[in-house]
Design a protein around this motif. Structure first.
Motif, PDB file in Angstrom:
ATOM      1  N   LEU A  11       0.837  -1.205   0.000  1.00 24.84           N
ATOM      2  CA  LEU A  11       0.000   0.000   0.000  1.00 24.84           C
ATOM      3  C   LEU A  11       0.871   1.254   0.000  1.00 24.84           C
ATOM      4  CD1 LEU A  11      -3.063   0.921   0.379  1.00 24.84           C
ATOM      5  CD2 LEU A  11      -2.518   1.038   2.831  1.00 24.84           C
ATOM      6  N   PRO A  12       0.815   2.086  -1.046  1.00 27.97           N
ATOM      7  CA  PRO A  12       1.607   3.324  -1.017  1.00 27.97           C
ATOM      8  C   PRO A  12       1.146   4.214   0.135  1.00 27.97           C
ATOM      9  CG  PRO A  12       0.766   2.868  -3.233  1.00 27.97           C
ATOM     10  CD  PRO A  12       0.043   1.954  -2.288  1.00 27.97           C
ATOM     11  N   LYS A  13       2.100   4.670   0.915  1.00 28.85           N
ATOM     12  CA  LYS A  13       1.743   5.420   2.123  1.00 28.85           C
ATOM     13  C   LYS A  13       2.816   6.443   2.457  1.00 28.85           C
ATOM     14  CE  LYS A  13       1.653   1.386   4.334  1.00 28.85           C
ATOM     15  NZ  LYS A  13       2.384   0.473   3.388  1.00 28.85           N
ATOM     16  N   ALA A  14       2.432   7.450   3.224  1.00 30.49           N
ATOM     17  CA  ALA A  14       3.384   8.402   3.790  1.00 30.49           C
ATOM     18  C   ALA A  14       3.470   8.157   5.286  1.00 30.49           C
ATOM     19  CB  ALA A  14       2.941   9.839   3.518  1.00 30.49           C
ATOM     20  N   GLU A  15       4.636   8.400   5.843  1.00 26.33           N
ATOM     21  CA  GLU A  15       4.780   8.357   7.300  1.00 26.33           C
ATOM     22  C   GLU A  15       5.042   9.772   7.781  1.00 26.33           C
ATOM     23  OE1 GLU A  15       6.112   5.776  10.947  1.00 26.33           O
ATOM     24  OE2 GLU A  15       7.460   5.506   9.244  1.00 26.33           O
ATOM     25  N   LEU A  16       4.168  10.251   8.662  1.00 30.57           N
ATOM     26  CA  LEU A  16       4.197  11.651   9.087  1.00 30.57           C
ATOM     27  C   LEU A  16       4.661  11.833  10.529  1.00 30.57           C
ATOM     28  CD1 LEU A  16       0.775  12.817   7.553  1.00 30.57           C
ATOM     29  CD2 LEU A  16       3.035  12.689   6.459  1.00 30.57           C
ATOM     30  N   HIS A  17       4.771  10.749  11.273  1.00 30.37           N
ATOM     31  CA  HIS A  17       5.134  10.852  12.696  1.00 30.37           C
ATOM     32  C   HIS A  17       6.195   9.800  12.998  1.00 30.37           C
ATOM     33  CE1 HIS A  17       3.524  11.413  17.097  1.00 30.37           C
ATOM     34  NE2 HIS A  17       4.834  11.186  17.075  1.00 30.37           N
ATOM     35  N   THR A 241      -5.423  16.891  10.405  1.00 26.16           N
ATOM     36  CA  THR A 241      -4.806  15.568  10.389  1.00 26.16           C
ATOM     37  C   THR A 241      -4.304  15.201  11.779  1.00 26.16           C
ATOM     38  OG1 THR A 241      -4.155  15.818   8.091  1.00 26.16           O
ATOM     39  CG2 THR A 241      -2.935  14.198   9.385  1.00 26.16           C
ATOM     40  N   LEU A 242      -4.560  13.950  12.190  1.00 25.02           N
ATOM     41  CA  LEU A 242      -4.029  13.396  13.436  1.00 25.02           C
ATOM     42  C   LEU A 242      -3.031  12.306  13.066  1.00 25.02           C
ATOM     43  CD1 LEU A 242      -7.316  12.929  15.528  1.00 25.02           C
ATOM     44  CD2 LEU A 242      -5.859  14.955  15.371  1.00 25.02           C
ATOM     45  N   THR A 243      -1.811  12.413  13.571  1.00 28.86           N
ATOM     46  CA  THR A 243      -0.795  11.388  13.272  1.00 28.86           C
ATOM     47  C   THR A 243      -0.783  10.373  14.413  1.00 28.86           C
ATOM     48  OG1 THR A 243       1.045  12.629  14.263  1.00 28.86           O
ATOM     49  CG2 THR A 243       0.547  13.069  11.952  1.00 28.86           C
ATOM     50  N   VAL A 244      -1.549   9.332  14.236  1.00 27.45           N
ATOM     51  CA  VAL A 244      -1.807   8.344  15.287  1.00 27.45           C
ATOM     52  C   VAL A 244      -0.759   7.226  15.223  1.00 27.45           C
ATOM     53  CG1 VAL A 244      -3.559   6.768  16.207  1.00 27.45           C
ATOM     54  CG2 VAL A 244      -4.254   8.920  15.122  1.00 27.45           C
ATOM     55  N   CYS A 245      -0.366   6.719  16.394  1.00 28.62           N
ATOM     56  CA  CYS A 245       0.723   5.740  16.483  1.00 28.62           C
ATOM     57  C   CYS A 245       0.282   4.568  17.359  1.00 28.62           C
ATOM     58  CB  CYS A 245       1.974   6.398  17.058  1.00 28.62           C
ATOM     59  SG  CYS A 245       2.498   7.890  16.172  1.00 28.62           S
ATOM     60  N   PRO A 246      -0.371   3.550  16.782  1.00 28.39           N
ATOM     61  CA  PRO A 246      -0.986   2.488  17.592  1.00 28.39           C
ATOM     62  C   PRO A 246      -0.023   1.723  18.497  1.00 28.39           C
ATOM     63  CG  PRO A 246      -1.900   2.476  15.383  1.00 28.39           C
ATOM     64  CD  PRO A 246      -0.755   3.440  15.362  1.00 28.39           C
ATOM     65  N   LEU A 247       1.090   1.210  17.965  1.00 28.66           N
ATOM     66  CA  LEU A 247       1.996   0.422  18.809  1.00 28.66           C
ATOM     67  C   LEU A 247       2.656   1.273  19.881  1.00 28.66           C
ATOM     68  CD1 LEU A 247       3.615  -1.970  16.170  1.00 28.66           C
ATOM     69  CD2 LEU A 247       1.874  -2.525  17.893  1.00 28.66           C
ATOM     70  N   SER A 248       2.897   2.534  19.592  1.00 26.35           N
ATOM     71  CA  SER A 248       3.382   3.473  20.605  1.00 26.35           C
ATOM     72  C   SER A 248       2.341   3.641  21.708  1.00 26.35           C
ATOM     73  CB  SER A 248       3.689   4.829  19.965  1.00 26.35           C
ATOM     74  OG  SER A 248       3.842   5.843  20.925  1.00 26.35           O
ATOM     75  N   ILE A 275      -1.785   6.525  10.185  1.00 28.34           N
ATOM     76  CA  ILE A 275      -1.054   5.505  10.951  1.00 28.34           C
ATOM     77  C   ILE A 275       0.441   5.733  10.787  1.00 28.34           C
ATOM     78  CG2 ILE A 275      -0.527   3.031  11.139  1.00 28.34           C
ATOM     79  CD1 ILE A 275      -3.253   3.613  12.165  1.00 28.34           C
ATOM     80  N   ASN A 276       1.148   5.713  11.913  1.00 26.32           N
ATOM     81  CA  ASN A 276       2.583   6.010  11.939  1.00 26.32           C
ATOM     82  C   ASN A 276       3.262   5.170  13.011  1.00 26.32           C
ATOM     83  OD1 ASN A 276       2.369   8.777  10.274  1.00 26.32           O
ATOM     84  ND2 ASN A 276       0.735   8.703  11.789  1.00 26.32           N
ATOM     85  N   TYR A 286       7.613  -0.991  12.746  1.00 28.64           N
ATOM     86  CA  TYR A 286       7.643   0.115  11.796  1.00 28.64           C
ATOM     87  C   TYR A 286       6.228   0.330  11.253  1.00 28.64           C
ATOM     88  CZ  TYR A 286      12.581   0.374  12.565  1.00 28.64           C
ATOM     89  OH  TYR A 286      13.793   0.567  13.186  1.00 28.64           O
ATOM     90  N   VAL A 287       6.081   1.161  10.244  1.00 24.28           N
ATOM     91  CA  VAL A 287       4.738   1.630   9.914  1.00 24.28           C
ATOM     92  C   VAL A 287       3.826   0.503   9.435  1.00 24.28           C
ATOM     93  CG1 VAL A 287       5.305   2.402   7.561  1.00 24.28           C
ATOM     94  CG2 VAL A 287       3.432   3.489   8.816  1.00 24.28           C
ATOM     95  N   ALA A 288       4.321  -0.416   8.607  1.00 28.52           N
ATOM     96  CA  ALA A 288       3.452  -1.510   8.156  1.00 28.52           C
ATOM     97  C   ALA A 288       3.061  -2.412   9.326  1.00 28.52           C
ATOM     98  CB  ALA A 288       4.128  -2.318   7.055  1.00 28.52           C
ATOM     99  N   ASP A 289       3.970  -2.580  10.302  1.00 33.65           N
ATOM    100  CA  ASP A 289       3.626  -3.344  11.512  1.00 33.65           C
ATOM    101  C   ASP A 289       2.460  -2.685  12.244  1.00 33.65           C
ATOM    102  OD1 ASP A 289       5.816  -5.213  11.255  1.00 33.65           O
ATOM    103  OD2 ASP A 289       7.146  -3.643  12.001  1.00 33.65           O
ATOM    104  N   ASN A 290       2.461  -1.353  12.278  1.00 36.27           N
ATOM    105  CA  ASN A 290       1.368  -0.631  12.932  1.00 36.27           C
ATOM    106  C   ASN A 290       0.056  -0.822  12.177  1.00 36.27           C
ATOM    107  OD1 ASN A 290       2.076   1.556  15.292  1.00 36.27           O
ATOM    108  ND2 ASN A 290       3.885   1.039  14.077  1.00 36.27           N
ATOM    109  N   TYR A 291       0.106  -0.724  10.846  1.00 39.24           N
ATOM    110  CA  TYR A 291      -1.101  -0.986  10.051  1.00 39.24           C
ATOM    111  C   TYR A 291      -1.629  -2.393  10.317  1.00 39.24           C
ATOM    112  CZ  TYR A 291      -1.214   3.040   6.757  1.00 39.24           C
ATOM    113  OH  TYR A 291      -1.340   4.277   6.165  1.00 39.24           O
TER     114      TYR A 291
END
Length: 336
Positions: A11-17, A241-248, A275-276, A286-291
């Motif tokens: 999935l093409p994505k940006a990481e913002l946080h 925009t909210l830069t949310v970080c689930p595993l964090s 998701i970040n 990392y980001v895909a792990d969070n997704y």
């Protein structure tokens, strides 16, 4: 890997946080300690990983700052960022906005130039080798003074054309955004974008301060905004925009279990969640792990995942034409 795992990876994505210092894996920490002759308070990589058992933000910050002591030269910062970009490329990241904490380094006598030139050189390689565009967010440490933040902004002067934004991180409780209103106004006058951590451990009032006093263009975390219906309505209506970080959030006990994570509730409320990974070396992914983790825990659909990725592009500090090009790639992938 499941079909959904594969879909997320591509999935093409940006990481913002993403705090670049928070991507310092134990193996690289040991390698840099040896290269630079720096003593660290751990006997092995396993000892470091065992220490990553945090009960709150401050527990994490204590070890985060200790780990940063191994970063001394521009080669160190280059290697740190390249290690992140290699993982980001494997995770489908096509744009990354790296937060960096100059004060963590300049307070140790490391010149600002060493920090930023090492990061910039890695960013150039990442674009050439992986096609990943990137930007820098200079983050002020909120447990330090307004005066120190102004001094850091002054140090950044020669590189302001290569810095996209300023941010605010470190210990939130007791250090409200209002403490830094003047330095953020100065940064905005210099043409820098504005973001800030708010509503992670701090109350909804800190989110209001970030909006009204710092004039942020996005909110980092923002979980506790959900406690205030009027604030939810405002964030949704403004498209913030909210830069949310689930595993964090899980590791720092913002949520007790990922099955309780509010990311899909945010989407349902019309909030522009993304998701970040925050500090991935410390928070277990990392980001895909969070997704993947939050998709599994909350039963997110492919449409949810595409919406989160779309939000990551529209919430980025990229110019409009680059945002549009990335969304076209995302739409083509989702339709494939």
């Amino acid at each position: 890997m499941t079909d959904l795992d594969n879909f997320i990876a591509g999935l093409p994505k940006a990481e913002l946080h993403l705090h670049i210092e928070g991507s310092l894996e134990p193996e690289l920490m040991f390698a840099l300690a040896e290269r630079n002759g720096v003593a660290i308070p751990f006997a092995s990589v396993e000892d470091v990983r065992a220490a990553y058992d945090f009960s709150n933000l401050q527990d994490f910050l204590d070890i985060y700052y200790a780990g940063a002591n191994v970063l001394l030269t521009r080669a160190d910062f280059h290697d740190l960022a390249m290690a992140y970009f290699q993982r980001a490329a494997a995770d489908g990241v096509v744009h990354a906005e790296l937060m960096f904490d100059p004060q963590t380094h300049t307070d140790r006598g490391v010149p600002f130039e060493e920090v930023i030139e090492g990061l910039l050189s890695a960013m150039a390689v990442a674009e050439a080798e992986y096609g990943i565009t990137s930007a820098l967010i200079l983050s002020f440490l909120r447990h330090l003074s307004e005066e120190a933040a102004f001094a850091t902004l002054a140090m950044a002067g020669p590189w302001l054309d290569r810095i996209a934004a300023v941010g605010l991180d470190s210990s939130e409780v007791g250090h409200p955004p209002s403490k830094f209103a003047r330095v953020f106004a100065a940064a905005r006058q210099k043409g820098l974008k504005i973001t800030a951590h708010a509503g992670e451990e701090g109350p909804p009032e800190y989110v209001y301060e970030a909006l009204d006093l710092l004039h942020v263009e996005r909110i980092d975390h923002g979980n506790r905004a959900l406690e205030n219906p009027a604030l939810i309505e405002r964030l949704a209506s403004e498209g913030m925009t909210l830069t949310v970080c689930p595993l964090s959030n899980l590791k720092l006990c913002v949520v007790s279990d990922l099955t309780d994570h509010p990311v899909d509730k945010m989407l349902a409320l019309g909030l522009k969640a993304t998701i970040n990974s925050d500090d991935p070396a410390y928070f277990g992914g990392y980001v895909a792990d969070n997704y993947r983790a939050v998709a599994k825990a909350r039963g997110l659909s492919r449409n949810d995942l595409v919406q989160l990725a779309r939000n990551s592009f529209t919430g980025s500090f990229l110019p409009p034409e680059a945002i549009l090009a990335n969304i076209e790639k995302l739409d083509a992938y989702a339709a494939g």
